[in-house]
Write an enzyme that holds these catalytic residues in place. Structure first.
Site, mmCIF file in Angstrom:
data_model
loop_
_atom_site.group_PDB
_atom_site.id
_atom_site.type_symbol
_atom_site.label_atom_id
_atom_site.label_comp_id
_atom_site.label_asym_id
_atom_site.label_seq_id
_atom_site.Cartn_x
_atom_site.Cartn_y
_atom_site.Cartn_z
ATOM 1 N N LYS A 99 0.866 -1.174 0.000
ATOM 2 C CA LYS A 99 0.000 0.000 0.000
ATOM 3 C C LYS A 99 0.901 1.222 0.000
ATOM 4 O O LYS A 99 2.058 1.142 0.398
ATOM 5 C CB LYS A 99 -0.893 -0.011 1.244
ATOM 6 C CG LYS A 99 -1.972 -1.072 1.160
ATOM 7 C CD LYS A 99 -3.064 -0.751 2.127
ATOM 8 C CE LYS A 99 -3.543 -1.990 2.848
ATOM 9 N NZ LYS A 99 -4.291 -1.683 4.051
ATOM 10 N N HIS A 144 2.001 6.584 2.843
ATOM 11 C CA HIS A 144 1.289 7.862 2.771
ATOM 12 C C HIS A 144 1.825 8.889 3.771
ATOM 13 O O HIS A 144 2.774 8.614 4.507
ATOM 14 C CB HIS A 144 -0.220 7.663 2.920
ATOM 15 C CG HIS A 144 -0.615 6.956 4.180
ATOM 16 N ND1 HIS A 144 -0.429 7.511 5.409
ATOM 17 C CD2 HIS A 144 -1.180 5.737 4.388
ATOM 18 C CE1 HIS A 144 -0.869 6.683 6.332
ATOM 19 N NE2 HIS A 144 -1.318 5.591 5.745
ATOM 20 N N HIS A 188 2.605 7.954 7.280
ATOM 21 C CA HIS A 188 3.863 7.230 7.497
ATOM 22 C C HIS A 188 5.051 8.184 7.421
ATOM 23 O O HIS A 188 6.024 8.025 8.147
ATOM 24 C CB HIS A 188 4.013 6.105 6.476
ATOM 25 C CG HIS A 188 2.903 5.095 6.557
ATOM 26 N ND1 HIS A 188 2.112 4.792 5.482
ATOM 27 C CD2 HIS A 188 2.447 4.360 7.593
ATOM 28 C CE1 HIS A 188 1.207 3.891 5.862
ATOM 29 N NE2 HIS A 188 1.394 3.613 7.128
HETATM 30 N N1 LIG Z 1 1.817 -0.957 16.734
HETATM 31 C C1 LIG Z 1 1.143 -0.300 15.837
HETATM 32 N N2 LIG Z 1 -0.135 -0.533 15.670
HETATM 33 N N3 LIG Z 1 1.769 0.605 15.106
HETATM 34 C C2 LIG Z 1 1.208 1.390 14.047
HETATM 35 C C3 LIG Z 1 1.168 0.682 12.752
HETATM 36 C C4 LIG Z 1 0.621 1.515 11.636
HETATM 37 C C5 LIG Z 1 -0.072 0.726 10.569
HETATM 38 N N4 LIG Z 1 0.823 -0.110 9.831
HETATM 39 C C6 LIG Z 1 -0.775 1.696 9.640
HETATM 40 O O1 LIG Z 1 -0.252 2.044 8.624
HETATM 41 O O2 LIG Z 1 -1.868 2.148 9.924
#
Ligand SMILES: NC(=[NH2+])NCCC[C@H](N)C(=O)O
Length: 639
Positions: free
Chosen positions: A171, A174, A177
């Site tokens: 994905k 964005h 991130h």
């Molecule tokens: N431990 C966690 N949940 N960290 C955040 C992860 C963020 C997730 N991969 C997202 O893009 O939404």
């Protein structure tokens, strides 16, 4: 161990004072790292005599000021809690009693019940400039803050996990991130400078039914060569294509259903169902399925690493949702059930916070699922086991999650569940550092943009600007690399300019401008001091031997007063964890510098004066560079 030479000079100014005596007396007081600690300690001693209040009460309430015209330290008289007299009268009385001939401070000024203390120029100049030049990149660090026992280094460092960036494979990377990456990188640097043992962790989104779907897409339309060459874009293209197909298919099934047809067969053969079956194979540890998925993950990480390197970021661990063990999740699931934390609901398992916690809090936490009806785990389920696993593995003293504020509820639920499981101690060590949205980052067509493309566009823009000054451009060794650095600085400074929680609009024009407090302006300010040093052509020894008593101009004094604030600024930032605290400081520095050049000419001045002023600008160069690196920027020396 760096020598305390310059601070010793300062200590000697104050009769009866020794470094050991004040370090022992005031917790966290380290004048050898932070000149202001000495000023605070000395001022405390003087004020204790004048007011009769105990030093340990005075020391912590002496506070810093927002601008130099408010002094270097202030005291609010009511904070000393003396009964029977009006605070403004007390303030006046104390100011009158303040010794005329104090070696470090001028007589304080009084506004209402505030006492403002201004340092004397000569002592601060003659101690802080050598101190900064000796400490170099260490100036602003404080290794004592991260010690388990500040008085006994043999007990070791405190350990922190900073989890940040955490993109989802296949994905787009964005804006959320990007912000997590920038802010997380900064927070990790900050703790490192404070002497903590820092583990930088990337928790990849690399698990779930969508990865089954992605694998299907690859089986159907994948291209091995493209995957090797550009995994992130190729996987994204596949992901978009298969999702479009799936949407069409779903619409078709819906239509037939409406027309009264039997769609059982169609549903069983649908992409959605196929993806579910594929993902089931993955969770059942089917070797071929896992091998395929691992390739996607590994190739993506290789590419991410390139991008992170451009941003001066590395990770100690690439964890990810896929790494959370099913057995562990089963075990925790049973425990939650036994402890009454979750309950069955139509075949699924959920946490009914409203039942568990009375009042508003329970209501706010809602009713998250932790098991779907088909028995599979969810994002929250994985986070629960992952958190406990990390604690088991790293025995951390603190863990920070740098995640968008869109996930506030998710993290509150997570921490609460950990607490309900009987691990309040662990939950208390966890902190969610959140941040707002970036608006206006998609292209005109509404399609998403990849981080790499954005960074390239901004770099191109900076390259164009650089070319406009032909003479300077010719002297830049690596113009493309420099443009890239400037572009990245533009993006990062814009991101860090406001408080984290604020939304901001991605604005290419504004961020690349040299007007205002922008990345390019900050880099320009750094490059300008570098160029003075180049043109002066003095050796380090010559600069070190400068007679600093020649620096008497108010501009010089003010620059040094700001330089002396750097360690305190870093320490304050550890509480706020706001990059803007550092940035605001750095821009204050650049403004003080730029208004000083006309008054403090280096090249062209008489040699002794040139040496002294160069020492001043060299110290400023060090502090600007330290601040920029703390934020994750790469300071440039030419542009
Ligand atoms: N431990 C966690 N949940 N960290 C955040 C992860 C963020 C997730 N991969 C997202 O893009 O939404």
């Amino acid at each position: 161990m760096t020598s305390h030479f310059s601070i010793d000079n300062l200590v000697k100014q104050v009769e009866g004072l020794t470094l050991e005596a004040i370090t022992d007396k005031y917790p966290g007081c380290h004048p050898e790292l932070n000149p202001f600690d000495l000023y605070r300690a000395h001022l405390t001693n003087v004020l204790a005599d004048i007011t009769g209040v105990e030093p340990k009460i005075i020391y912590p309430i002496l506070s810093w000021t927002l601008s130099l015209d408010k002094g270097d330290l202030t005291l609010a008289a009511p904070a000393l809690r003396i009964k029977g007299k009006k605070p403004d009268e007390l303030a006046k009385e104390w100011a009158e009693k303040f010794p005329e001939n104090d070696p470090l401070f001028q007589k304080p000024t009084v506004v209402n019940y505030f006492l403002s203390f201004f340092v004397r120029g000569a002592p601060i100049i003659e101690s802080v400039i050598p101190m900064i030049r000796q400490s170099g990149s260490e100036y602003g660090h404080n290794k004592f803050l991260g010690l388990k026992d500040p008085k006994d280094a043999s007990q070791g460092k405190k350990r922190i996990i900073v989890e940040f960036s955490s993109p989802n494979i296949a994905k787009p990377f964005h804006a959320g991130h990007l912000r997590s990456t920038i802010i997380g990188g900064f927070i990790a640097n900050l703790y490192e400078g404070a002497g903590w043992d820092v583990i930088r962790m990337n928790y990849l989104g690399d698990w779930g039914k969508q990865y089954g779907l992605l694998a299907l897409a690859f089986e159907k339309y994948g291209d091995d060569e493209l995957l090797q060459k550009d995994p992130i874009n190729h996987l994204f293209t596949l992901y978009v294509r298969i999702n479009q197909e799936m949407t069409l298919e779903k619409e078709k099934i819906e239509e037939r259903k409406k027309a009264g047809e039997d769609v059982t067969e169609l549903e069983a053969q649908s992409l959605d169902e196929e993806a579910r079956r594929y993902f089931k194979k993955m969770t059942d540890r089917d070797e071929a399925a896992l091998a395929q998925w691992k390739r996607f993950r590994d190739l993506s990480i290789v590419r991410y690493k390139d991008t992170y390197a451009r941003l001066n970021i590395h990770f100690d661990e690439y964890s990810g949702e896929s790494r959370v063990s099913e057995t562990e999740m089963d075990r925790v699931g049973k425990e939650m059930e036994e402890k009454g934390i979750c309950q069955e609901d139509k075949g699924a398992m959920l946490v009914d916070f409203q039942k568990l916690i009375p009042g508003k809090e329970g209501k706010r936490l809602e009713k998250p699922l932790v098991r779907k009806r088909d028995g599979t785990a969810l994002y929250l389920t994985r986070d629960i086991s992952e958190l406990l696993g990390r604690h088991e593995k790293y025995k951390f003293d603190k863990m920070i999650y740098v995640v968008a504020s869109a996930q506030d509820l998710h993290l509150k639920q997570l921490f609460k569940i950990i607490e309900l499981l009987g691990h309040k101690d662990i939950a208390d060590k966890c902190q969610h550092i959140n941040f707002g949205l970036v608006l206006g980052m998609s292209t005109r067509k509404g399609t998403v943009k990849f981080l790499d493309d954005i960074l390239r566009d901004v770099a191109d823009k900076m390259h164009e600007t650089m070319k406009k000054n032909e003479d300077k451009y010719k002297q830049v060794e690596d113009p493309v690399g420099t443009a890239d650095t400037l572009g990245i600085s533009s993006v990062m400074v814009q991101d860090m300019s406001g408080k984290r929680i604020n939304n901001y609009t991605f604005n290419m024009e504004a961020m690349t401008s040299f007007e205002g407090d922008t990345g390019p302006y900050l880099q320009y300010a750094h490059a300008r001091v570098s160029s003075i040093k180049r043109r002066a052509g003095l050796s380090d020894d010559e600069i070190a031997s400068a007679d600093l008593s020649l620096l008497t101009e108010p501009h010089a004094v003010n620059i040094v007063r700001l330089l002396a604030q750097w360690p305190d600024t870093v320490k304050n930032t550890l509480n706020s964890l706001e990059p803007t605290t550092v940035l605001t400081y750095l821009f204050k520095m650049t403004h003080a510098l730029s208004s000083s050049y006309d008054h403090l000419q280096v090249v062209g001045s008489e040699r002794e004066l040139m040496k002294a002023r160069m020492a001043l600008y060299d110290a400023a160069h060090i502090v600007l560079g330290n601040g920029m690196r703390l934020l994750g920027l790469s300071p440039v020396n030419r542009m």
